[in-house]
Motif scaffolding. Sequence first.
Motif, PDB file in Angstrom:
ATOM      1  N   HIS A   1       0.808  -1.225   0.000  1.00 26.97           N
ATOM      2  CA  HIS A   1       0.000   0.000   0.000  1.00 26.97           C
ATOM      3  C   HIS A   1       0.839   1.272   0.000  1.00 26.97           C
TER       4      HIS A   1
ATOM      5  N   ALA B   1      -1.942   1.959  -7.929  1.00 31.43           N
ATOM      6  CA  ALA B   1      -2.626   3.188  -7.510  1.00 31.43           C
ATOM      7  C   ALA B   1      -1.599   4.081  -6.818  1.00 31.43           C
TER       8      ALA B   1
ATOM      9  N   VAL C   1     -11.752   7.309   0.781  1.00 31.26           N
ATOM     10  CA  VAL C   1     -11.777   6.352  -0.333  1.00 31.26           C
ATOM     11  C   VAL C   1     -12.304   4.995   0.139  1.00 31.26           C
TER      12      VAL C   1
ATOM     13  N   TYR D   1     -14.510  -0.002  -0.039  1.00 28.15           N
ATOM     14  CA  TYR D   1     -14.702   0.430  -1.422  1.00 28.15           C
ATOM     15  C   TYR D   1     -13.483   0.084  -2.283  1.00 28.15           C
ATOM     16  N   CYS D   2     -12.289   0.324  -1.766  1.00 33.39           N
ATOM     17  CA  CYS D   2     -11.065   0.138  -2.551  1.00 33.39           C
ATOM     18  C   CYS D   2     -10.972  -1.270  -3.112  1.00 33.39           C
ATOM     19  N   HIS D   3     -11.351  -2.248  -2.310  1.00 36.00           N
ATOM     20  CA  HIS D   3     -11.218  -3.639  -2.739  1.00 36.00           C
ATOM     21  C   HIS D   3     -12.484  -4.160  -3.405  1.00 36.00           C
ATOM     22  N   GLY D   4     -13.379  -3.265  -3.781  1.00 34.19           N
ATOM     23  CA  GLY D   4     -14.480  -3.655  -4.651  1.00 34.19           C
ATOM     24  C   GLY D   4     -15.790  -3.996  -3.968  1.00 34.19           C
TER      25      GLY D   4
ATOM     26  N   THR E   1     -13.057  -9.806  -2.795  1.00 32.53           N
ATOM     27  CA  THR E   1     -13.343  -8.443  -2.340  1.00 32.53           C
ATOM     28  C   THR E   1     -13.258  -8.300  -0.813  1.00 32.53           C
TER      29      THR E   1
ATOM     30  N   CYS F   1     -10.601  -7.141  -7.481  1.00 26.65           N
ATOM     31  CA  CYS F   1     -11.551  -6.165  -6.922  1.00 26.65           C
ATOM     32  C   CYS F   1     -12.747  -5.915  -7.833  1.00 26.65           C
TER      33      CYS F   1
ATOM     34  N   HIS G   1      -6.972   5.811 -10.399  1.00 26.08           N
ATOM     35  CA  HIS G   1      -7.416   4.454 -10.099  1.00 26.08           C
ATOM     36  C   HIS G   1      -7.544   4.278  -8.589  1.00 26.08           C
ATOM     37  N   VAL G   2      -8.674   3.759  -8.129  1.00 22.35           N
ATOM     38  CA  VAL G   2      -8.955   3.592  -6.704  1.00 22.35           C
ATOM     39  C   VAL G   2      -8.916   4.945  -5.984  1.00 22.35           C
ATOM     40  N   ASN G   3      -9.589   5.940  -6.571  1.00 22.84           N
ATOM     41  CA  ASN G   3      -9.663   7.260  -5.942  1.00 22.84           C
ATOM     42  C   ASN G   3     -11.086   7.571  -5.485  1.00 22.84           C
TER      43      ASN G   3
END
Length: 321
Positions: free
Chosen positions: A136, A143, A174, A200-203, A212, A226, A274-276
């Motif tokens: 991360h 991301a 996020v 949310y980030c992981h779908g 997810t 995701c 991406h992933v925002n």
Amino acid sequence: MSASRIARIALVTGASALVACGSSRSDSPGQGVHPVAYADPALHGADAIASLALCQGCHQSTFAGGGPLHTPSCNKCHADAGHPDWQTDCTFCHGDAARAADPGYPLVGSPAITANLAAPPSSLGTNNVVGAHVAHVVTAAMASPVQCSQCHGPSLPTNLDHVDGSVLIGWGNVASAGNVTPSPAGGNVARDQLLTCANYCHGATLAGGTDTSPSWNGPARTCTSCHGLPPPTGRHDVHVSLGMACSYCHFATATEPVGTSNVEVISSSGKALHVNGVKDVVLEPVVQGTWDPTQNGGKGGCASLCHGYGGPSANGTGWNP
Ligand code: HEC
Ligand code: HEC
Ligand code: HEC
Ligand code: HEC
Ligand code: HEC
Ligand code: HEC
């Protein structure tokens, strides 16, 4: 701290007369209250973070030592080892002071460092706590590096008060985009637990992801973890099966590296999108168009070279059936 060492210190503390006068303990290091070779940071460091308050009982609240037991000063010993500010030095106990500074992170501690240096590893814990920090914070392949505040709450520690045996989880914007309530719930979790995260980030709200609710110690993510590749929403299938790359409609996010086909990667400038928390639909410039979710009576569509400028796209049927 191991049970045996707690018992050992408790035993001595209980026998207060013996300890208080100091007469019955040897002054040789390691021969008194603590086990042999206790000056070893791997030994006393692990005990210390498990219970600083216990250490303070004899080494004084400021860790300056002295008192009736004439304990050595933690501060002086750490200063001699090159860490005069250990209590506010954020990489003293966890992280990696040699990691490259990332100016995208806020400054923390004193001496001030960019917070990315303080992310485990290394840390005194076992693998669970280390988990996916590097993925991360350091490598962040797909991301932008994720801020500590997305997972640990808005304000980062400034002193030793946070060393309390539990890890503060506090989700940022996020992780909770799309009205998602992430899990585990925000608040303190016991240190070193095996965590599984859904957000949310992981779908959590996206279609077609295969994992997810990943484990904090899980394997590296792929493009289908995701969300689907493509996700089974709207008319993704029909477009992608015509051979269109993701970048046709997600030009600002994805790209196909030169010389490849059907290999979708996030472009370096696309990492910030991406992933925002926002689904970024930006059509490839050559099709001269824009995505409009209000077209076709709210089913969405594109006014573009492909579908006829300005008119209702996809024969008026829209993106969503
Ligand atoms: C005999 C000297 C000495 C004393 C006394 C001492 N320490 Fe240390 N401690 C060290 C050294 C040396 C290190 C390693 C510093 C480094 O990484 O360069 C260390 C590291 C640590 C670490 C980090 C461990 C790690 O592996 O990263 C903690 C936590 C710690 N000490 C807590 C304490 C506390 C709390 C006290 C007092 C109750 C204390 N120490 C007393 C010498 C000492
Ligand atoms: C019951 C009182 C007491 C408690 C509680 C205590 N200490 Fe000590 N500590 C001492 C005394 C006394 C010494 C001097 C040497 C000895 O007796 O071991 C000492 C010495 C040390 C040393 C130097 C060891 C060496 O070999 O030079 C370190 C490091 C240390 N303590 C760390 C800690 C840490 C970390 C904690 C908390 C987990 C802690 N101490 C809790 C009393 C205590
Ligand atoms: C994607 C979420 C996420 C991000 C981003 C994140 N952390 Fe963590 N962090 C965690 C989780 C989850 C744990 C607890 C793991 C456990 O206890 O099993 C944790 C634990 C820790 C710990 C405790 C380690 C130990 O030895 O107990 C430290 C220190 C830490 N994080 C610092 C940071 C810093 C500093 C940053 C920013 C540079 C950061 N984290 C960014 C999720 C994150
Ligand atoms: C004496 C060791 C020590 C020092 C110094 C230290 N930390 Fe920690 N930190 C820990 C431990 C241990 C944890 C894991 C949680 C626990 O056991 O209380 C932790 C957890 C964290 C976490 C995870 C969230 C939380 O609050 O649990 C963050 C973020 C963090 N530290 C940042 C910092 C920053 C920023 C600094 C510098 C101001 C710092 N740490 C200095 C030992 C330390
Ligand atoms: C950690 C989870 C995760 C992984 C892994 C992941 N994505 Fe995504 N992706 C998302 C999220 C969340 C969105 C929703 C939009 C947003 O927030 O940016 C998204 C949206 C997209 C979009 C739409 C454009 C956008 O920015 O909204 C494209 C294209 C995309 N991803 C491609 C990929 C590709 C290609 C891979 C593999 C290299 C991949 N994704 C891996 C989470 C992920
Ligand atoms: C023809 C245009 C087009 C192509 C090609 C396309 N997308 Fe999309 N994508 C969209 C539109 C429009 C949306 C917003 C509406 C929706 O969510 O379905 C979207 C939304 C998304 C989302 C959010 C989905 C959700 O569950 O909310 C993801 C993830 C995504 N796209 C990934 C991809 C990936 C990965 C590819 C390539 C394999 C791709 N898209 C190809 C047009 C396209």
